[in-house]
Each structure stands twice: as structure tokens, then as C-alpha cells.
Design a protein around this motif. Structure first.
Motif, PDB file in Angstrom:
ATOM      1  N   LEU A 297       3.204 -22.563  16.886  1.00  0.00           N
ATOM      2  CA  LEU A 297       2.336 -22.553  17.929  1.00  0.00           C
ATOM      3  C   LEU A 297       2.522 -23.476  19.118  1.00  0.00           C
ATOM      4  N   LEU A 298       3.402 -24.483  18.888  1.00  0.00           N
ATOM      5  CA  LEU A 298       3.792 -25.529  19.952  1.00  0.00           C
ATOM      6  C   LEU A 298       4.878 -24.623  20.797  1.00  0.00           C
ATOM      7  N   VAL A 299       5.628 -23.718  20.223  1.00  0.00           N
ATOM      8  CA  VAL A 299       6.232 -22.888  21.249  1.00  0.00           C
ATOM      9  C   VAL A 299       5.525 -21.810  21.834  1.00  0.00           C
ATOM     10  N   LEU A 300       4.678 -21.220  21.368  1.00  0.00           N
ATOM     11  CA  LEU A 300       3.989 -20.215  21.666  1.00  0.00           C
ATOM     12  C   LEU A 300       3.028 -20.507  23.065  1.00  0.00           C
ATOM     13  N   GLN A 301       2.831 -21.781  23.018  1.00  0.00           N
ATOM     14  CA  GLN A 301       2.049 -22.250  24.114  1.00  0.00           C
ATOM     15  C   GLN A 301       2.768 -22.753  25.356  1.00  0.00           C
ATOM     16  N   LEU A 302       4.139 -22.509  25.465  1.00  0.00           N
ATOM     17  CA  LEU A 302       5.009 -22.873  26.355  1.00  0.00           C
ATOM     18  C   LEU A 302       5.063 -21.773  27.504  1.00  0.00           C
ATOM     19  N   PRO A 303       5.203 -22.121  28.973  1.00  0.00           N
ATOM     20  CA  PRO A 303       5.402 -21.127  29.678  1.00  0.00           C
ATOM     21  C   PRO A 303       6.991 -20.768  29.708  1.00  0.00           C
ATOM     22  N   PHE A 304       7.511 -19.588  29.891  1.00  0.00           N
ATOM     23  CA  PHE A 304       8.882 -19.317  30.087  1.00  0.00           C
ATOM     24  C   PHE A 304       8.914 -18.701  31.274  1.00  0.00           C
ATOM     25  N   CYS A 305      10.064 -18.896  32.386  1.00  0.00           N
ATOM     26  CA  CYS A 305      10.146 -18.365  33.488  1.00  0.00           C
ATOM     27  C   CYS A 305      10.998 -16.946  33.424  1.00  0.00           C
ATOM     28  N   GLY A 306      11.018 -16.141  34.359  1.00  0.00           N
ATOM     29  CA  GLY A 306      11.973 -14.787  34.162  1.00  0.00           C
ATOM     30  C   GLY A 306      13.335 -15.232  34.216  1.00  0.00           C
ATOM     31  N   SER A 307      13.733 -16.187  34.751  1.00  0.00           N
ATOM     32  CA  SER A 307      15.211 -16.585  34.939  1.00  0.00           C
ATOM     33  C   SER A 307      15.732 -17.365  33.729  1.00  0.00           C
ATOM     34  N   SER A 308      14.706 -17.840  32.927  1.00  0.00           N
ATOM     35  CA  SER A 308      14.868 -18.723  31.609  1.00  0.00           C
ATOM     36  C   SER A 308      14.908 -18.019  30.533  1.00  0.00           C
ATOM     37  N   ASN A 309      15.793 -17.004  30.221  1.00  0.00           N
ATOM     38  CA  ASN A 309      15.573 -16.221  28.983  1.00  0.00           C
ATOM     39  C   ASN A 309      17.065 -16.295  28.196  1.00  0.00           C
ATOM     40  N   ARG A 310      17.878 -17.034  28.585  1.00  0.00           N
ATOM     41  CA  ARG A 310      19.186 -17.166  27.818  1.00  0.00           C
ATOM     42  C   ARG A 310      19.129 -18.355  26.851  1.00  0.00           C
TER      43      ARG A 310
ATOM     44  N   SER B  54      -0.099 -15.980  23.720  1.00  0.00           N
ATOM     45  CA  SER B  54      -0.189 -14.715  23.913  1.00  0.00           C
ATOM     46  C   SER B  54       1.028 -14.483  24.769  1.00  0.00           C
ATOM     47  N   MET B  55       1.260 -13.055  25.235  1.00  0.00           N
ATOM     48  CA  MET B  55       2.395 -12.638  26.131  1.00  0.00           C
ATOM     49  C   MET B  55       2.143 -13.104  27.590  1.00  0.00           C
ATOM     50  N   GLU B  56       0.733 -13.466  27.781  1.00  0.00           N
ATOM     51  CA  GLU B  56       0.381 -13.834  29.205  1.00  0.00           C
ATOM     52  C   GLU B  56       0.868 -15.092  29.433  1.00  0.00           C
ATOM     53  N   ASN B  57       1.397 -15.955  28.733  1.00  0.00           N
ATOM     54  CA  ASN B  57       1.962 -17.255  29.014  1.00  0.00           C
ATOM     55  C   ASN B  57       3.319 -17.054  29.468  1.00  0.00           C
ATOM     56  N   THR B  58       3.893 -15.827  29.466  1.00  0.00           N
ATOM     57  CA  THR B  58       5.523 -15.864  29.793  1.00  0.00           C
ATOM     58  C   THR B  58       5.447 -14.374  30.577  1.00  0.00           C
ATOM     59  N   ASN B  59       6.455 -14.192  31.324  1.00  0.00           N
ATOM     60  CA  ASN B  59       6.738 -12.992  31.881  1.00  0.00           C
ATOM     61  C   ASN B  59       7.947 -12.404  31.390  1.00  0.00           C
ATOM     62  N   ILE B  60       8.347 -13.190  30.164  1.00  0.00           N
ATOM     63  CA  ILE B  60       9.651 -12.605  29.377  1.00  0.00           C
ATOM     64  C   ILE B  60       9.344 -11.863  28.061  1.00  0.00           C
ATOM     65  N   THR B  61       9.992 -10.653  28.250  1.00  0.00           N
ATOM     66  CA  THR B  61       9.766  -9.850  27.047  1.00  0.00           C
ATOM     67  C   THR B  61      10.924  -9.870  26.091  1.00  0.00           C
ATOM     68  N   GLU B  62      11.996 -10.454  26.564  1.00  0.00           N
ATOM     69  CA  GLU B  62      13.305 -10.474  25.546  1.00  0.00           C
ATOM     70  C   GLU B  62      13.912 -11.797  25.890  1.00  0.00           C
TER      71      GLU B  62
ATOM     72  N   LEU C 280      12.715 -24.891  23.584  1.00  0.00           N
ATOM     73  CA  LEU C 280      12.223 -26.035  24.321  1.00  0.00           C
ATOM     74  C   LEU C 280      12.878 -26.160  25.690  1.00  0.00           C
ATOM     75  N   ALA C 281      14.289 -25.938  25.532  1.00  0.00           N
ATOM     76  CA  ALA C 281      15.186 -26.311  26.663  1.00  0.00           C
ATOM     77  C   ALA C 281      14.914 -25.238  27.690  1.00  0.00           C
ATOM     78  N   LEU C 282      14.125 -24.019  27.644  1.00  0.00           N
ATOM     79  CA  LEU C 282      13.969 -22.930  28.319  1.00  0.00           C
ATOM     80  C   LEU C 282      12.735 -23.164  29.247  1.00  0.00           C
ATOM     81  N   ALA C 283      11.798 -23.974  28.731  1.00  0.00           N
ATOM     82  CA  ALA C 283      10.319 -23.680  28.977  1.00  0.00           C
ATOM     83  C   ALA C 283      10.482 -24.322  30.445  1.00  0.00           C
ATOM     84  N   CYS C 284       9.452 -23.772  31.253  1.00  0.00           N
ATOM     85  CA  CYS C 284       9.356 -24.097  32.499  1.00  0.00           C
ATOM     86  C   CYS C 284       8.360 -25.028  32.601  1.00  0.00           C
ATOM     87  N   THR C 285       8.357 -26.333  31.966  1.00  0.00           N
ATOM     88  CA  THR C 285       7.353 -27.354  31.867  1.00  0.00           C
ATOM     89  C   THR C 285       8.137 -28.524  31.266  1.00  0.00           C
ATOM     90  N   ASP C 286       7.327 -29.756  31.497  1.00  0.00           N
ATOM     91  CA  ASP C 286       7.859 -30.834  30.962  1.00  0.00           C
ATOM     92  C   ASP C 286       7.560 -30.748  29.211  1.00  0.00           C
TER      93      ASP C 286
END
Length: 310
Positions: free
Chosen positions: A161-174, A3-11, A186-192
């Protein structure tokens, strides 16, 4: 579930294919022509096969679906790429990015499985010609196409589903790419992402490699069986198989290069991706028509009918 709750990135912001404005303008014209050729060439094959009484064999039934997949596959990324070549800010919404990721893998994997089905069809036609019509009935052909679509759907669902479960940080949207794909995300995810990267490699990479090996073995069997045929039959079969093999090499080579590894990205990835998302779908109609007299005759008949109606 994602869901969108996993990230604070909208775009996301896409880096695009190039930052050079002059090169971007040249690429815009080039890829626009390529995309028009993809739509026109593959639609022409579909219409020719659907309207021709001579092109009613399973081989052409599968070829029409391959052309449909080529149109769908390139449409997922090409229009966005062409548009972004002329704009400064290349953005895509989070939902749009996930939809693009799903579409790329759905149509791409479906095409991989369909190419395997087409190799199986040629193998039966050449190795067991007397039983061909019984084995490759209309019902069997429809089931094989449906299985290709189902396989592509399951593969794409797993990737998404693998990607949707990842958290993305606000500064990592490029995203250092021109479309949303698995490794750049995967390179943008804020986790291992090591475990997910291995899973992706096993899912995407092994599908590509395994299907390529199956195809190589199938065509090896076909070439061996052709040694006992008369020269005329051998030449006709070689023409058909050469077209199939060309498509397989053009499509599978870049796919194996991109996905047969963990979640790492290389500078060459964008150029290689252009090859299998745009160039190969554009070349397929030419590969299948220039070396196939039946398709060319079907196109001539279609043209004659069109002119007479006018």
C-alpha cells in the motif's frame, strides 16, 4: 487506495542481475540448477515428513511449512530472473511488479515469523521436556503457523500500500534490480519518499532485527539449559539447534543488510538479494537433512517404499 491512476506507467524495465551476456549465460545455467534443487529438495522434505510415522513431532510439522515457504519465496523471483538472463528487454507489468513485491514480502516475512516459532518450539522441548507435548499440542502448532502467515500478510499489505500510493513518472520506469522490491521502487517515485522510507525501515528492518534478537536470546537460553543434560542429550540437541542457527544467520544477515536502512540502494544489493531469495532456500534442505538422522532415515524409508512399488 492505489490504482493505475496514480501513474502513467504500465510496465517497468528491470536492469537484471548483469549486463554481460557471457556472465548471464553462466548465471542462467547456475540459477536454473539452483531452482531445480530448491523445488526438489524442499518437496522431498515435505513428502518425507508427511509420509513418515516417525516424523510427527511439532519440529517436523514446522519444518514442512518452512520448506513450503522456501519453495514459494524463491518462486516469486527465481523463474523471472532465470528467464530474463536470456533476453535483452527485461520488462514486467505494473500489476505484475506489485504482485511480485507483495509475494516477496509475504513469504519472506512469514518465514521470519516461522523461524521464531521453530526457536520457541526448540526452547520448550529442551527447557521444559515434561510439559512439551501439552504445551505444543497440534492445535497450538496450527495456530502458530497461521499466526506466521497472518503476520506476513499484514506486513506485506502495508509495504504494498505504501508503494501503490506513490506517483511514477513516464521516464522513471527502469528498476535497478532483478525483481520488484521496495527500495528500488521508492527510488523511482516522482515525489519525496523520506517519510515512506523511514516507515519501510521501521516495518521491514525492525521486524528482521527484532526477530533476530529474539532468536539469539532463545538459542542462548537453550545453550545455557543444555549444560545440565547428559552428553548424549546435549549432542542431539546441539545438532538440531546448530541447523536452526545456521538457517537463521543465512536468512537474517542479508535481510537486515537490505532493509535496516532508509530508501537507499547499494551496488551490492542485487548480489545480497540472490543470497536470501535463492541460495538460502536451496541450502535449507541440506542443512536440515545432513545433520538430522531422523530425516535421513525417513528419506531412506520413502525410497525403499518407492522402489518396492515398482
Amino acid at each position: 487506495v492505489v490504482s493505475m491512476e496514480n501513474t502513467n506507467i504500465t510496465e517497468f524495465i528491470l536492469h537484471g542481475l548483469t549486463q554481460d551476456r557471457t556472465v548471464a549465460k553462466v548465471c542462467f545455467l547456475l540459477f536454473l540448477l539452483f531452482y531445480i534443487a530448491i523445488i526438489f529438495g524442499n518437496l522431498l522434505i515435505i513428502i518425507t515428513i508427511r509420509t513418515s510415522e516417525q516424523l510427527n513431532s511439532p519440529m517436523y510439522f514446522f519444518l514442512s511449512y518452512l520448506s513450503f515457504l522456501d519453495i514459494s519465496y524463491s518462486t516469486v523471483s527465481a523463474p523471472k530472473l532465470i528467464h530474463d538472463l536470456l533476453v535483452e528487454e527485461k520488462t514486467i507489468s505494473f500489476v505484475g511488479c506489485m504482485a511480485q513485491l507483495f509475494g516477496i514480502h509475504f513469504f519472506g516475512c512469514s518465514e521470519i515469523f516461522l523461524l521464531v516459532v521453530m526457536a520457541y518450539d526448540r526452547c520448550i522441548a529442551i527447557c521444559k521436556p515434561l510439559h512439551y507435548t501439552r504445551i505444543m499440542s497440534r492445535r497450538v502448532c496450527g495456530s502458530l503457523v497461521a499466526a506466521s502467515w497472518l503476520g506476513g500478510f499484514v506486513h506485506s499489505l502495508v509495504q504494498s500500500l505504501l508503494v501503490l500510493q506513490l506517483p511514477f513518472c513516464g521516464s522513471s520506469n527502469r528498476i535497478d534490480h532483478y525483481f520488484c522490491d521496495i527500495h528500488p521502487l521508492l527510488a523511482l517515485a516522482c515525489t519525496d519518499t523520506y517519510t515512506i522510507g523511514v516507515t519501510v525501515g521501521m516495518n521491514s528492518g525492525m521486524i528482521s532485527l527484532t526477530c533476530f534478537v529474539v532468536l539469539a536470546v532463545s538459542y542462548a537460553v537453550i545453550l545455557v539449559s543444555l549444560r545440565t543434560r547428559c552428553p548424549k542429550e546435549r549432542l542431539k540437541a546441539l545438532y538440531t539447534c546448530t541447523s536452526h542457527i545456521t538457517v537463521v544467520v543465512l536468512f537474517f544477515g542479508p535481510c537486515i543488510f537490505i532493509y535496516m536502512r532508509r530508501s537507499t540502494t547499494f551496488p551490492a544489493d542485487k548480489l545480497v538479494s540472490v543470497f536470501y531469495t535463492i541460495v538460502t532456500p536451496m541450502l535449507n534442505p541440506f542443512i536440515y537433512t545432513l545433520r538430522n538422522h531422523e530425516v535421513k532415515n525417513g528419506m531412506k524409508t520413502l525410497w525403499t517404499r518407492t522402489v518396492k512399488r515398482r
